[in-house]
Design an enzyme around this catalytic site. Structure first.
Site, mmCIF file in Angstrom:
data_model
loop_
_atom_site.group_PDB
_atom_site.id
_atom_site.type_symbol
_atom_site.label_atom_id
_atom_site.label_comp_id
_atom_site.label_asym_id
_atom_site.label_seq_id
_atom_site.Cartn_x
_atom_site.Cartn_y
_atom_site.Cartn_z
ATOM 1 N N LEU A 16 -69.789 32.869 5.123
ATOM 2 C CA LEU A 16 -69.665 32.716 3.668
ATOM 3 C C LEU A 16 -70.112 31.317 3.259
ATOM 4 O O LEU A 16 -69.745 30.343 3.923
ATOM 5 C CB LEU A 16 -68.189 32.902 3.276
ATOM 6 C CG LEU A 16 -67.829 32.691 1.809
ATOM 7 C CD1 LEU A 16 -68.285 33.870 0.953
ATOM 8 C CD2 LEU A 16 -66.312 32.504 1.630
ATOM 9 N N HIS B 189 -51.612 24.082 -10.334
ATOM 10 C CA HIS B 189 -52.862 23.827 -9.593
ATOM 11 C C HIS B 189 -52.625 23.928 -8.087
ATOM 12 O O HIS B 189 -53.467 24.455 -7.364
ATOM 13 C CB HIS B 189 -53.426 22.442 -9.951
ATOM 14 C CG HIS B 189 -53.825 22.314 -11.395
ATOM 15 N ND1 HIS B 189 -54.528 23.300 -12.064
ATOM 16 C CD2 HIS B 189 -53.627 21.324 -12.303
ATOM 17 C CE1 HIS B 189 -54.728 22.914 -13.312
ATOM 18 N NE2 HIS B 189 -54.188 21.723 -13.481
ATOM 19 N N ASP C 166 -58.725 30.578 -14.107
ATOM 20 C CA ASP C 166 -57.991 30.069 -15.267
ATOM 21 C C ASP C 166 -56.531 30.533 -15.234
ATOM 22 O O ASP C 166 -56.239 31.622 -14.734
ATOM 23 C CB ASP C 166 -58.680 30.560 -16.549
ATOM 24 C CG ASP C 166 -58.254 29.748 -17.759
ATOM 25 O OD1 ASP C 166 -57.646 28.672 -17.586
ATOM 26 O OD2 ASP C 166 -58.517 30.198 -18.891
HETATM 27 C C1 FPP Z 1 -57.718 26.219 -14.825
HETATM 28 O O1 FPP Z 1 -56.372 26.452 -15.175
HETATM 29 C C2 FPP Z 1 -57.825 25.583 -13.536
HETATM 30 C C3 FPP Z 1 -58.365 24.344 -13.288
HETATM 31 C C4 FPP Z 1 -58.911 23.471 -14.332
HETATM 32 C C5 FPP Z 1 -58.386 23.782 -11.932
HETATM 33 C C6 FPP Z 1 -58.729 24.707 -10.812
HETATM 34 C C7 FPP Z 1 -58.182 24.123 -9.587
HETATM 35 C C8 FPP Z 1 -57.580 24.801 -8.594
HETATM 36 C C9 FPP Z 1 -57.431 26.266 -8.550
HETATM 37 C C10 FPP Z 1 -56.994 23.971 -7.512
HETATM 38 C C11 FPP Z 1 -57.565 24.039 -6.193
HETATM 39 C C12 FPP Z 1 -59.016 24.223 -6.055
HETATM 40 C C13 FPP Z 1 -59.705 23.891 -4.944
HETATM 41 C C14 FPP Z 1 -61.152 24.234 -4.872
HETATM 42 C C15 FPP Z 1 -59.058 23.215 -3.780
HETATM 43 P P1 FPP Z 1 -55.783 25.767 -16.479
HETATM 44 O O2 FPP Z 1 -55.134 24.491 -16.078
HETATM 45 O O3 FPP Z 1 -56.861 25.625 -17.506
HETATM 46 O O4 FPP Z 1 -54.726 26.813 -16.914
HETATM 47 P P2 FPP Z 1 -54.230 27.131 -18.413
HETATM 48 O O5 FPP Z 1 -55.388 27.776 -19.125
HETATM 49 O O6 FPP Z 1 -53.093 28.085 -18.192
HETATM 50 O O7 FPP Z 1 -53.797 25.838 -19.026
#
Ligand code: FPP
Length: 237
Positions: free
Chosen positions: A122, A28, A11
């Site tokens: 893994l 992201h 997150d």
């Molecule tokens: C949460 O941060 C994150 C996500 C919803 C997406 C997770 C995706 C990645 C880490 C990208 C790459 C992943 C792979 C497996 C290639 P948020 O957007 O909710 O952050 P915030 O709480 O600050 O708004």
């Protein structure tokens, strides 16, 4: 104490980007880099299973443009990173209701999760369109159907049998669940599988998560005493 299975709620990408006055999708992209570092850290720490929450069933309600960009990022990352990951001994797997994704993305996920022919170090489970409640209800649906078809007896349903119908079967349950980004909740990620997990919450925003912090958390995990309902005296006997 052995640490076999780590699960992570990644997150904070959006906030990381906002602090830099950049669009959320930039966060992201940088989050994908942190994923690479974390895989490396798991291999170095002999962690055999890593489960990442990449897209929850609730994430569809985000602005359409963000959802689209995330899908593009998944596609690109899969194409670009899978061969190298496989060389390193990483077996990919996807959990969640995959049917809602485009045919092209489903095909990329199928391809990426084909069995590797190098020594496995893994298993990386990527949870997409996943929800812990969905996982439990899909297990119930299959069990009910098999009971209806006379393949199993309702009396034979116990925790072990139930678990064998959940998405991560036959992998072991989670030892350590980490959430970055400062919130202290599970957000419908793995539920059944974290019954006895150690939980670790960090303020670090996901794109800033790195190997030193992962190692610190592993050290903290090793200092904790997991009692599984027993007393300290019993554990140390
Ligand atoms: C949460 O941060 C994150 C996500 C919803 C997406 C997770 C995706 C990645 C880490 C990208 C790459 C992943 C792979 C497996 C290639 P948020 O957007 O909710 O952050 P915030 O709480 O600050 O708004």
């Amino acid at each position: 104490m052995s640490l076999r299975h780590v699960a992570i709620i990644m997150d904070g990408n959006g906030r990381w980007a906002a602090r830099r006055k950049r669009p959320r999708t930039f966060g992201h992209q940088r989050g994908a880099r942190a994923v690479k570092k974390t895989i490396e850290a798991c291999i170095r720490n002999d962690v055999a299973y890593l489960t990442l929450f990449a897209f929850s069933s609730e994430n569809w309600s985000r602005p359409e443009q963000e959802v689209q960009k995330l899908m593009q990022l998944f596609m690109r990352s899969l194409k670009k990173e899978t061969p190298e990951l496989q060389k390193q001994g990483v077996q990919l797997a996807f959990i969640g209701d995959l049917s809602r994704f485009s045919e092209a993305l489903q095909e990329s996920m199928r391809k990426a999760s084909e069995p590797i022919n190098t020594e496995q170090r893994l298993i990386l489970n990527i949870a997409v369109n996943y929800g812990g409640q969905w996982d439990i209800s899909q297990a119930c649906r299959k069990l009910a159907q098999e009971a209806k078809d006379g393949l199993i007896q309702p009396e034979s349903i116990d925790e072990e049998l139930f678990q064998s119908y959940t998405s991560l079967h036959p992998q072991p349950v989670v030892d350590l669940m980490i959430r970055t980004g400062g919130e202290h909740r599970i957000s419908n990620f793995l539920l059944w599988q974290i019954a006895y997990s150690e939980l670790y919450f960090t303020e670090t925003l996901w794109p800033d998560f790195d190997m030193p912090e992962f190692n610190e958390i592993v050290n903290a995990f090793n200092r904790r005493e997991r009692r599984f309902g027993q007393t300290s005296e019993q554990i140390n006997a």
